[in-house]
Scaffold this motif. Sequence first.
Motif, PDB file in Angstrom:
ATOM      1  N   ALA A 127      -2.758  15.653   3.261  1.00 44.52           N
ATOM      2  CA  ALA A 127      -2.311  14.758   4.332  1.00 44.52           C
ATOM      3  C   ALA A 127      -3.368  14.634   5.420  1.00 44.52           C
ATOM      4  O   ALA A 127      -3.660  13.521   5.892  1.00 44.52           O
ATOM      5  N   LEU A 128      -3.944  15.754   5.822  1.00 42.86           N
ATOM      6  CA  LEU A 128      -4.956  15.727   6.873  1.00 42.86           C
ATOM      7  C   LEU A 128      -6.203  14.986   6.418  1.00 42.86           C
ATOM      8  O   LEU A 128      -6.760  14.162   7.158  1.00 42.86           O
ATOM      9  N   TRP A 129      -6.639  15.257   5.202  1.00 40.05           N
ATOM     10  CA  TRP A 129      -7.849  14.615   4.682  1.00 40.05           C
ATOM     11  C   TRP A 129      -7.667  13.109   4.541  1.00 40.05           C
ATOM     12  O   TRP A 129      -8.542  12.319   4.935  1.00 40.05           O
ATOM     13  N   LEU A 130      -6.526  12.680   4.010  1.00 43.03           N
ATOM     14  CA  LEU A 130      -6.270  11.252   3.866  1.00 43.03           C
ATOM     15  C   LEU A 130      -6.212  10.560   5.227  1.00 43.03           C
ATOM     16  O   LEU A 130      -6.813   9.492   5.419  1.00 43.03           O
ATOM     17  N   ALA A 131      -5.502  11.154   6.166  1.00 41.09           N
ATOM     18  CA  ALA A 131      -5.355  10.533   7.481  1.00 41.09           C
ATOM     19  C   ALA A 131      -6.692  10.439   8.207  1.00 41.09           C
ATOM     20  O   ALA A 131      -7.038   9.389   8.764  1.00 41.09           O
ATOM     21  N   LEU A 132      -7.461  11.522   8.214  1.00 42.59           N
ATOM     22  CA  LEU A 132      -8.756  11.515   8.886  1.00 42.59           C
ATOM     23  C   LEU A 132      -9.697  10.497   8.247  1.00 42.59           C
ATOM     24  O   LEU A 132     -10.404   9.757   8.946  1.00 42.59           O
ATOM     25  N   SER A 133      -9.726  10.453   6.915  1.00 38.57           N
ATOM     26  CA  SER A 133     -10.651   9.570   6.209  1.00 38.57           C
ATOM     27  C   SER A 133     -10.293   8.106   6.441  1.00 38.57           C
ATOM     28  O   SER A 133     -11.162   7.285   6.770  1.00 38.57           O
ATOM     29  N   ILE A 134      -9.027   7.766   6.275  1.00 30.55           N
ATOM     30  CA  ILE A 134      -8.609   6.373   6.391  1.00 30.55           C
ATOM     31  C   ILE A 134      -8.719   5.892   7.834  1.00 30.55           C
ATOM     32  O   ILE A 134      -9.157   4.763   8.103  1.00 30.55           O
ATOM     33  N   TYR A 135      -8.334   6.740   8.786  1.00 30.20           N
ATOM     34  CA  TYR A 135      -8.395   6.360  10.202  1.00 30.20           C
ATOM     35  C   TYR A 135      -9.838   6.151  10.646  1.00 30.20           C
ATOM     36  O   TYR A 135     -10.176   5.122  11.240  1.00 30.20           O
ATOM     37  N   THR A 136     -10.707   7.102  10.349  1.00 27.38           N
ATOM     38  CA  THR A 136     -12.103   6.994  10.775  1.00 27.38           C
ATOM     39  C   THR A 136     -12.826   5.878  10.034  1.00 27.38           C
ATOM     40  O   THR A 136     -13.709   5.220  10.596  1.00 27.38           O
ATOM     41  N   ALA A 137     -12.453   5.641   8.774  1.00 22.70           N
ATOM     42  CA  ALA A 137     -13.102   4.575   8.003  1.00 22.70           C
ATOM     43  C   ALA A 137     -12.871   3.207   8.622  1.00 22.70           C
ATOM     44  O   ALA A 137     -13.727   2.319   8.502  1.00 22.70           O
TER      45      ALA A 137
END
Length: 396
Positions: free
Chosen positions: A266-276
Motif C-alpha cells: 500500500a505504501l509503495w503503490l501510493a508513494l509511487s503513483i502520487y509522486t509520478a
Amino acid sequence: MSVSPNTRPVGQKPPFWRDRAKRALIFQLLLVAAVAAFLLYIVGNTQDNLSARGITTGFGFLGNTAGFGIVQSLIDYSSQSTYGRTFLVGLLNTLLVGGLGVVAATFIGFIVGIARLSPNWLLARLATAYIETFRNIPLLLQIFFWYYAVLRTLPSARDSLAFGEVIFLNVRGLYLPEPLFESGFGLIPATFIVAIIASIALVIWNRRRHEATGKRLPAYWISFALIFGLPLLVMFATGVPITWDVPELRGFNFRGGITVIPEFLALWLALSIYTASFIAEIVRSGIQAISHGQTEAAQALSLPRNLVLRLVVIPQALRVIIPPLTSQYLNLIKNSSLATAIGYPDLVSVFAGTTLNQTGQAIEVIAMTMAVYLTISLLVSMFMNWFNARVALVER
C-alpha cells in the motif's frame, strides 16, 4: 561664513554609532548572543526536567533488549535483539520503500509525461486525467485507499488469487517464490557485473566513434544482450545452480517463499503513483521547453519519431527536468514516514515510535531519526547535482 554644527570636517571619521558597518556588526553580535542564550536556556531546562523525572541521557539504551517483534525485516531480527538492531531494521525498511518508490515513480512519471504530449487524443487525455486526479488527492488518503479499500478487501489465504500457481495474493500479502542459490552461483553475479562494465565501455566508445565518424552501432541493444544474455549463458553452463522455494498453503496460511506484507504494498503503490503525477508534469514541461526548431531539424533529417525523442529531445530536456526531479525524490523519501499510519515498520514507526515509547529516550531517538533523513536527503541531492552537472550543456 557660518558652519552648521552637523557639518563634519573633511577626513574626520564619524562616530561608531553612525557608521553603518559597525552598527551592522554590533546588531549581528547581539543576535548571535541572543540565540546562544536561548539555546543555553533550552539545554539547561531540558537537563533539569530530565533529572527531575529520573531519565538518563546517552545512547547506552541501544544495547538493551528490545522485547518486541517486527513483521518485516531484511536482516535477522527477533524480540531478543537490541534497540540498535531495531534501528537498523527500520532504516533498511525505509531505504527499501524509498528506493523502490523512486524507481517506480520515475518510470511511471516519464511514461505519463511523454504520453500527455502524444498526438493520440485518447492517450493524452488519459494521461491528463491521471495527473489531475492523483496529484490533487492527499497522499495520506491514497495510502488509506490502497490499504483499506483495495488490499484489505482481498480474499483469505484459502481463496488466494493465484498467478501460475507460484505467485499468490490475498489479504495477508503477496507471496513470491524465493530463489535458493547452490554451489557455482557466484559466477552468475560476477558475469553480470562484467557485462555491465563492458556495456558502459561500449556505449562510451560508440558515442565517441559516432562523434568522430558519424557511424554508430546499436549499442543499447548490444548492451541489453550482454547484460541479460551473458549471465544466462553462464547459468546454463553451470547447470542452473538455482532452485525455487515456492510458497505452499499449509493450514490457514502460506509457508515458504517471500512474503510481501500488505502495508509495504500500500505504501509503495501510493508513494509511487502520487509522486509520478508530479514527475509527469516535470517531464512534460521539460520537453516543451525545447525549441521546436530542434524537433523540426531532426525530422528534416528523416529521423524516426522514437529517435528524435531519445537522441534530440530527452537529452536536452534533462537539463530542465533534473533540478525539480531532485525535489520530488526528496519528497518521496520523506513522505515514506507516513508509513506509521498503516503500521509499516519503517524507521519512524519502529524506532521513533515503539522504541521511543519503551525507552523514553526522546532526545536521542528523535535526533538519530532526524540525522538519518538529513543524511539520506543530502546524499540524494549530492548525487543528483553531480548527475545534473554531467548532463548540463557545456558552452564552448
